[in-house]
Motif scaffolding. Structure first.
Motif, PDB file in Angstrom:
ATOM      1  N   ARG A 169       2.659   7.377 -27.695  1.00  0.00           N
ATOM      2  CA  ARG A 169       2.491   8.382 -28.745  1.00  0.00           C
ATOM      3  C   ARG A 169       2.302   7.650 -30.064  1.00  0.00           C
ATOM      4  O   ARG A 169       2.847   6.567 -30.279  1.00  0.00           O
ATOM      5  N   ARG A 170       1.525   8.241 -30.942  1.00  0.00           N
ATOM      6  CA  ARG A 170       1.293   7.628 -32.250  1.00  0.00           C
ATOM      7  C   ARG A 170       2.549   7.735 -33.098  1.00  0.00           C
ATOM      8  O   ARG A 170       3.178   8.785 -33.171  1.00  0.00           O
ATOM      9  N   ARG A 198       4.910  14.223 -34.299  1.00  0.00           N
ATOM     10  CA  ARG A 198       4.487  14.941 -33.102  1.00  0.00           C
ATOM     11  C   ARG A 198       4.583  14.023 -31.892  1.00  0.00           C
ATOM     12  O   ARG A 198       4.448  12.808 -31.998  1.00  0.00           O
ATOM     13  N   GLY A 252       2.564  14.486 -29.113  1.00  0.00           N
ATOM     14  CA  GLY A 252       1.234  14.327 -28.560  1.00  0.00           C
ATOM     15  C   GLY A 252       1.077  15.135 -27.294  1.00  0.00           C
ATOM     16  O   GLY A 252       2.043  15.319 -26.539  1.00  0.00           O
ATOM     17  N   SER A 253      -0.110  15.643 -27.047  1.00  0.00           N
ATOM     18  CA  SER A 253      -0.333  16.575 -25.941  1.00  0.00           C
ATOM     19  C   SER A 253      -0.122  15.925 -24.574  1.00  0.00           C
ATOM     20  O   SER A 253       0.422  16.558 -23.661  1.00  0.00           O
TER      21      SER A 253
END
Length: 293
Positions: free
Chosen positions: A261-262, A271, A273-274
């Motif tokens: 994830r970023r 966030r 992330g999806s």
């Protein structure tokens, strides 16, 4: 990995499974284990049966529960160095502080993405999204048998080599400690027509098409980690589809799923992330979420 592995516990079956996972991983890597419990004094009407209402009694119960959980771990792993930290205060801050001082934070998770105990709803997502270290989510019922030979460490790879370097490093380190195979998964989809450019068309033509291009991209990303961990068997898996769907399609053979994830915050906050969100919701095995730049 040289720092401690930290496990968050709250007395739930999920967190006890997470503690067991963290202890086994600490033994494999030869590092210490730190056990953290975050709590707040609660009025009597919201407490479970058997817990007294005043703050001192609640504190005594919390320390007793943590001591009991740690005793189970030390009985199973006599040589393991274990420390505890019982923190009265806000859960997110306590867990993020614990994560920042560790190489890895391990938490319990209920199926379908709901995280229990001191991780209620958005709190769990906030810890995962804001932690600067990898976070592993473990479901109730997780056992050492799930780490048996033949079960792989599965890791998602996307973009350029540097985009997935942190996740690949974590996956290879974990597989090396376990004597496991790493399956590196790269998913791809057909780009819209307007995404093509003369430069991208030239690259695709030189590679022989979309799928050969994706295979070459994956091989380039994996090559440094093959060289660094020559003892780790590797399967390079390229498949057409969404990243989340392709990862979940191989989750049945996984002893651990690793996704990136970023780490940077967006205008709407941190966030997950999806892809990570989908895997956390639906994978039955433990899931490691690894931040990257």
């Amino acid at each position: 990995m040289t720092g401690p592995i930290t496990a968050g516990v709250d007395g739930s079956q999920e967190s006890l499974a997470a503690l067991g996972w963290a202890a086994r991983e600490a033994v494999r890597r030869g590092v210490a284990l730190k056990v953290v419990h975050a709590w707040r004094s609660q009025p009597q009407e919201v407490l479970e049966a058997g817990i007294e209402g005043d703050a001192d009694s609640q504190a005594e119960w919390v320390h007793s529960a943590v001591t009991e959980a740690v005793a189970t771990v030390t009985a199973r792993h006599p040589g393991l160095e274990v420390t505890t930290d019982v923190v009265e205060g806000e859960a997110v801050g306590a867990l993020l502080a614990a994560a920042s001082a560790a190489d890895l934070l391990v938490l319990g998770s209920r199926g379908h993405g709901r995280i229990v105990g001191f991780l209620l709803g958005s709190v769990g997502q906030q810890v995962i999204a804001e932690a600067t270290r990898p976070v592993v989510l473990v479901r109730a019922g997780d056992e050492a048998s799930g780490e048996a030979a033949g079960r792989e460490v599965v890791v998602g790879q996307q973009g350029d080599p540097e985009d997935s370097a942190a996740a690949l490093r974590f996956a290879f380190e974990t597989a090396s400690a376990r004597g496991a195979t790493v399956r590196v998964v790269r998913a791809w989809t057909l780009p819209p027509v307007f995404a093509y450019s003369p430069g991208s068309l030239k690259l695709l033509d030189e590679a022989g098409g979309l799928e050969p291009y994706e295979k070459k991209a994956l091989a380039a990303a994996v090559r440094p980690w093959r060289d660094r961990f020559p003892e780790v068997p590797v399967v390079e898996h390229v498949e057409m589809g969404s990243a989340g769907q392709v990862l979940l399609s191989v989750a049945g053979t996984a002893q651990l799923m690793v996704v990136g994830r970023r780490a940077h915050r967006t205008a709407v906050g941190a966030r997950i992330g999806s892809v990570a969100h989908g895997v956390l919701h639906h994978a039955d095995c433990p899931v490691a979420v690894v931040p990257h730049a």
